[in-house]
Design a protein around this motif. Structure first.
Motif, PDB file in Angstrom:
ATOM      1  N   MET A   1      34.279  49.791  46.249  1.00 38.50           N
ATOM      2  CA  MET A   1      33.702  48.789  45.347  1.00 38.50           C
ATOM      3  C   MET A   1      34.827  48.143  44.537  1.00 38.50           C
ATOM      4  O   MET A   1      35.713  48.829  44.029  1.00 38.50           O
ATOM      5  CB  MET A   1      32.677  49.446  44.406  1.00 38.50           C
ATOM      6  N   THR A   2      34.800  46.822  44.417  1.00 39.20           N
ATOM      7  CA  THR A   2      35.822  46.106  43.670  1.00 39.20           C
ATOM      8  C   THR A   2      35.774  46.519  42.209  1.00 39.20           C
ATOM      9  O   THR A   2      34.697  46.573  41.601  1.00 39.20           O
ATOM     10  CB  THR A   2      35.590  44.593  43.781  1.00 39.20           C
ATOM     11  N   PRO A   3      36.935  46.818  41.589  1.00 38.46           N
ATOM     12  CA  PRO A   3      36.927  47.233  40.185  1.00 38.46           C
ATOM     13  C   PRO A   3      36.488  46.093  39.277  1.00 38.46           C
ATOM     14  O   PRO A   3      36.639  44.915  39.605  1.00 38.46           O
ATOM     15  CB  PRO A   3      38.380  47.638  39.926  1.00 38.46           C
ATOM     16  N   PRO A   4      35.940  46.413  38.103  1.00 38.48           N
ATOM     17  CA  PRO A   4      35.534  45.367  37.154  1.00 38.48           C
ATOM     18  C   PRO A   4      36.719  44.505  36.731  1.00 38.48           C
ATOM     19  O   PRO A   4      37.849  44.984  36.619  1.00 38.48           O
ATOM     20  CB  PRO A   4      34.987  46.167  35.964  1.00 38.48           C
ATOM     21  N   LEU A   5      36.452  43.225  36.502  1.00 41.16           N
ATOM     22  CA  LEU A   5      37.493  42.293  36.083  1.00 41.16           C
ATOM     23  C   LEU A   5      37.788  42.439  34.584  1.00 41.16           C
ATOM     24  O   LEU A   5      36.878  42.700  33.788  1.00 41.16           O
ATOM     25  CB  LEU A   5      37.057  40.853  36.343  1.00 41.16           C
ATOM     26  N   PRO A   6      39.044  42.241  34.181  1.00 44.37           N
ATOM     27  CA  PRO A   6      39.329  42.132  32.749  1.00 44.37           C
ATOM     28  C   PRO A   6      38.592  40.932  32.156  1.00 44.37           C
ATOM     29  O   PRO A   6      38.331  39.943  32.851  1.00 44.37           O
ATOM     30  CB  PRO A   6      40.849  41.932  32.701  1.00 44.37           C
ATOM     31  N   LEU A   7      38.291  41.013  30.871  1.00 46.99           N
ATOM     32  CA  LEU A   7      37.506  39.969  30.214  1.00 46.99           C
ATOM     33  C   LEU A   7      38.135  38.589  30.382  1.00 46.99           C
ATOM     34  O   LEU A   7      37.461  37.636  30.793  1.00 46.99           O
ATOM     35  CB  LEU A   7      37.346  40.294  28.723  1.00 46.99           C
ATOM     36  N   ILE A   8      39.419  38.458  30.058  1.00 44.84           N
ATOM     37  CA  ILE A   8      40.055  37.138  30.098  1.00 44.84           C
ATOM     38  C   ILE A   8      40.022  36.566  31.509  1.00 44.84           C
ATOM     39  O   ILE A   8      39.749  35.374  31.712  1.00 44.84           O
ATOM     40  CB  ILE A   8      41.503  37.225  29.566  1.00 44.84           C
ATOM     41  N   GLU A   9      40.274  37.391  32.509  1.00 42.27           N
ATOM     42  CA  GLU A   9      40.244  36.914  33.893  1.00 42.27           C
ATOM     43  C   GLU A   9      38.837  36.475  34.283  1.00 42.27           C
ATOM     44  O   GLU A   9      38.645  35.446  34.949  1.00 42.27           O
ATOM     45  CB  GLU A   9      40.746  37.995  34.836  1.00 42.27           C
ATOM     46  N   ALA A  10      37.840  37.266  33.889  1.00 43.52           N
ATOM     47  CA  ALA A  10      36.459  36.921  34.224  1.00 43.52           C
ATOM     48  C   ALA A  10      36.043  35.605  33.557  1.00 43.52           C
ATOM     49  O   ALA A  10      35.400  34.755  34.177  1.00 43.52           O
ATOM     50  CB  ALA A  10      35.528  38.054  33.805  1.00 43.52           C
ATOM     51  N   GLN A  11      36.404  35.425  32.280  1.00 39.78           N
ATOM     52  CA  GLN A  11      36.075  34.176  31.597  1.00 39.78           C
ATOM     53  C   GLN A  11      36.734  32.981  32.284  1.00 39.78           C
ATOM     54  O   GLN A  11      36.101  31.942  32.488  1.00 39.78           O
ATOM     55  CB  GLN A  11      36.518  34.245  30.138  1.00 39.78           C
ATOM     56  N   GLN A  12      38.000  33.127  32.673  1.00 35.29           N
ATOM     57  CA  GLN A  12      38.702  32.026  33.306  1.00 35.29           C
ATOM     58  C   GLN A  12      38.112  31.706  34.668  1.00 35.29           C
ATOM     59  O   GLN A  12      37.986  30.534  35.050  1.00 35.29           O
ATOM     60  CB  GLN A  12      40.192  32.344  33.437  1.00 35.29           C
ATOM     61  N   ARG A  13      37.736  32.734  35.425  1.00 38.27           N
ATOM     62  CA  ARG A  13      37.118  32.482  36.733  1.00 38.27           C
ATOM     63  C   ARG A  13      35.805  31.723  36.584  1.00 38.27           C
ATOM     64  O   ARG A  13      35.500  30.827  37.373  1.00 38.27           O
ATOM     65  CB  ARG A  13      36.900  33.801  37.477  1.00 38.27           C
ATOM     66  N   LEU A  14      35.037  32.086  35.564  1.00 34.89           N
ATOM     67  CA  LEU A  14      33.779  31.377  35.337  1.00 34.89           C
ATOM     68  C   LEU A  14      34.041  29.925  34.974  1.00 34.89           C
ATOM     69  O   LEU A  14      33.425  29.007  35.535  1.00 34.89           O
ATOM     70  CB  LEU A  14      32.988  32.071  34.229  1.00 34.89           C
ATOM     71  N   LEU A  15      34.966  29.694  34.045  1.00 37.28           N
ATOM     72  CA  LEU A  15      35.233  28.322  33.615  1.00 37.28           C
ATOM     73  C   LEU A  15      35.839  27.492  34.738  1.00 37.28           C
ATOM     74  O   LEU A  15      35.622  26.275  34.799  1.00 37.28           O
ATOM     75  CB  LEU A  15      36.146  28.325  32.395  1.00 37.28           C
ATOM     76  N   ASP A  16      36.591  28.131  35.631  1.00 40.48           N
ATOM     77  CA  ASP A  16      37.158  27.402  36.766  1.00 40.48           C
ATOM     78  C   ASP A  16      36.074  26.924  37.735  1.00 40.48           C
ATOM     79  O   ASP A  16      36.292  25.977  38.506  1.00 40.48           O
ATOM     80  CB  ASP A  16      38.159  28.285  37.516  1.00 40.48           C
ATOM     81  N   LEU A  17      34.923  27.586  37.720  1.00 40.71           N
ATOM     82  CA  LEU A  17      33.814  27.163  38.585  1.00 40.71           C
ATOM     83  C   LEU A  17      33.093  25.937  38.036  1.00 40.71           C
ATOM     84  O   LEU A  17      32.373  25.255  38.767  1.00 40.71           O
ATOM     85  CB  LEU A  17      32.794  28.301  38.731  1.00 40.71           C
ATOM     86  N   ALA A  18      33.264  25.693  36.738  1.00 37.34           N
ATOM     87  CA  ALA A  18      32.477  24.651  36.068  1.00 37.34           C
ATOM     88  C   ALA A  18      33.248  23.344  35.998  1.00 37.34           C
ATOM     89  O   ALA A  18      34.454  23.333  35.762  1.00 37.34           O
ATOM     90  CB  ALA A  18      32.109  25.110  34.657  1.00 37.34           C
ATOM     91  N   ARG A  19      32.558  22.254  36.200  1.00 38.68           N
ATOM     92  CA  ARG A  19      33.100  20.919  36.018  1.00 38.68           C
ATOM     93  C   ARG A  19      32.177  20.162  35.078  1.00 38.68           C
ATOM     94  O   ARG A  19      30.952  20.249  35.215  1.00 38.68           O
ATOM     95  CB  ARG A  19      33.200  20.171  37.358  1.00 38.68           C
ATOM     96  N   PRO A  20      32.742  19.427  34.111  1.00 39.53           N
ATOM     97  CA  PRO A  20      31.879  18.648  33.218  1.00 39.53           C
ATOM     98  C   PRO A  20      30.898  17.787  34.005  1.00 39.53           C
ATOM     99  O   PRO A  20      31.232  17.230  35.053  1.00 39.53           O
ATOM    100  CB  PRO A  20      32.873  17.796  32.426  1.00 39.53           C
ATOM    101  N   LEU A  21      29.680  17.683  33.493  1.00 38.70           N
ATOM    102  CA  LEU A  21      28.601  17.040  34.240  1.00 38.70           C
ATOM    103  C   LEU A  21      28.750  15.530  34.335  1.00 38.70           C
ATOM    104  O   LEU A  21      28.154  14.901  35.203  1.00 38.70           O
ATOM    105  CB  LEU A  21      27.258  17.383  33.589  1.00 38.70           C
ATOM    106  N   GLY A  22      29.513  14.929  33.452  1.00 40.26           N
ATOM    107  CA  GLY A  22      29.682  13.474  33.496  1.00 40.26           C
ATOM    108  C   GLY A  22      29.273  12.842  32.185  1.00 40.26           C
ATOM    109  O   GLY A  22      28.633  13.471  31.341  1.00 40.26           O
ATOM    110  N   PRO A  23      29.628  11.560  31.989  1.00 45.12           N
ATOM    111  CA  PRO A  23      29.376  10.907  30.704  1.00 45.12           C
ATOM    112  C   PRO A  23      27.947  10.398  30.566  1.00 45.12           C
ATOM    113  O   PRO A  23      27.254  10.131  31.545  1.00 45.12           O
ATOM    114  CB  PRO A  23      30.370   9.747  30.709  1.00 45.12           C
ATOM    115  N   GLU A  24      27.564  10.233  29.323  1.00 45.20           N
ATOM    116  CA  GLU A  24      26.265   9.660  28.965  1.00 45.20           C
ATOM    117  C   GLU A  24      26.464   8.881  27.675  1.00 45.20           C
ATOM    118  O   GLU A  24      27.098   9.379  26.734  1.00 45.20           O
ATOM    119  CB  GLU A  24      25.239  10.777  28.778  1.00 45.20           C
TER     120      GLU A  24
END
Length: 400
Positions: A1-24
């Motif tokens: 089983m893959t070991p748990p991610l460190p907090l900072i790495e996990a936060q960065q991986r999540l934010l790297d998945l996200a792209r701003p939705l666009g302007p309004e």
């Protein structure tokens, strides 16, 4: 089983998945709580001319006197003439400095007898009491940067800069769906017996995300079955972010992972080396991001604070998404850290942070009185009373 991610790495991986939705485009007042899509430049100079910063008398000679008072300049009603040598005018805070005036004598440092004016023994007519033209901003200055969150102070700045009557481009706010999961949960008070619990997590998470999203749909409680979870996920598929609460651990009835896979989502990571909140899950399907939060309410709150709120900020266009860490002195000694980073519920007052006695991940009473989290890193040395520790301020989503 893959070991748990460190907090900072996990936060960065999540934010790297996200792209701003666009302007309004919204009005200036509708922009409150949103993030600017572009830099904003001033359309006027503030102040537009030299103004008095104090109540007193405008004079031509800083070290002169006596003077003869020849008129008045009030805020919005300027003195019309040219100030000559030996002349003074009564001036109010915010009033236009007359042509020829180079200093202001404070009212409390002035001696007036009818239209005659002199300086009190300890007084001084000074240029430092003048607000110079453009000291705040000038036409063309960048007053706010893209990604800035609009609050009351930012709104006042936008209006003062001549942008209050124009549309502002801000990031679109995400749509969120919250799914309560668990056979033990019930909404109907008649069902709250010894083995059933009120479904509180959905209300808590919806309240946390409300300022950062355009809509929140609550689904559930959903029973512990793959079919029911997959159906709820399908119902929520129009959301930008789907949040599940419960069922993300490794027990026989923790079915979020298999339900997500059955629904067609791909798991990006699962488990973070933190306490509380280890069984956090992040997945995506198409443009929708899924966060599987733990079911214990404190774990759910802490992971929402550290992951869900930053994700929503990133989607909405924030230039700074993660909560801000501060330093404070601990009121009591703290034991050494363990194999997981720990978030200790605490109360902060006057720069001193006091850990709460109850740290169980189901303890809502302690969570409700906490206003800070103490971050205890993996294998941190023990801390004595008075030592500095890192904390997160829980108010305002941790953004200071």
């Amino acid at each position: 089983m893959t070991p748990p991610l460190p907090l900072i790495e996990a936060q960065q991986r999540l934010l790297d998945l996200a792209r701003p939705l666009g302007p309004e485009t919204v009005t200036a007042e509708q922009s409150l709580g949103r993030y600017l899509w572009n830099d904003l430049s001033a359309r006027r100079t503030q102040p537009a001319a030299d103004l008095s910063a104090m109540d007193g008398y405008a004079v031509q000679e800083p070290n002169g006197g006596p003077w003869r008072i020849v008129g008045e300049s009030a805020a919005g009603r300027p003195f019309a003439g040219l100030l000559e040598a030996g002349e003074a005018i009564r001036i109010s805070t915010g009033a236009l400095m007359p042509e020829g005036a180079v200093a202001v004598l404070l009212q409390e440092e002035a001696l007036r007898d009818g239209s005659d004016l002199t300086i009190a023994p300890d007084g001084e007519a000074s240029a430092r009491h003048i607000r110079r033209k453009g000291f705040d901003f000038a036409i063309g200055d960048t007053i706010l940067q893209a990604g800035t969150r609009m609050g009351p102070a930012q709104l006042a700045l936008v209006v003062s800069a001549g942008l209050g009557s124009t549309g502002l481009e801000t990031g679109s706010l995400p749509r969120v769906a919250v799914i309560d999961n668990g056979d033990e949960l019930a909404v109907d008070p008649a069902a709250w017996d010894d083995h059933r619990l009120p479904a509180s997590n959905g209300a808590m998470i919806a309240a946390m995300v409300q300022p950062l999203c355009s809509s929140v749909d609550r689904l559930g409680p959903v029973p512990d079955s793959r079919e029911a979870l997959a159906k709820a996920l399908g119902t929520a598929s129009d959301a930008d972010v789907i949040v599940t609460s419960g069922g993300a651990s490794v027990g026989d009835h923790d079915l979020v992972r298999p339900a997500l896979e059955e629904w067609g989502a791909s798991i990006d990571f699962w488990r973070v080396a933190m306490k509380p909140g280890k069984p956090l899950l992040v997945a995506r399907k198409g443009d929708a991001l899924v966060l599987g939060l733990p079911g214990n309410p404190v774990s759910s709150y802490v992971t929402a604070f550290l992951f869900l709120l930053p994700l929503l900020r990133r989607l909405a266009g924030a230039n700074s998404a993660l909560p801000v860490k501060f330093s404070a002195r601990t009121a009591t000694a703290l034991p050494p850290g363990g194999p997981r980073l720990e978030m200790v519920r605490a109360q902060l007052a006057g720069g001193i942070v006091t850990p709460l006695g109850q740290q169980d991940s189901s303890g809502l009473r302690a969570l409700a009185i906490a206003n800070a989290l103490i971050e205890r890193p993996i294998d941190a040395p023990s801390a004595a009373a008075g030592d500095e520790v890192s904390i997160y301020w829980l108010q305002n989503g941790g953004m200071g």
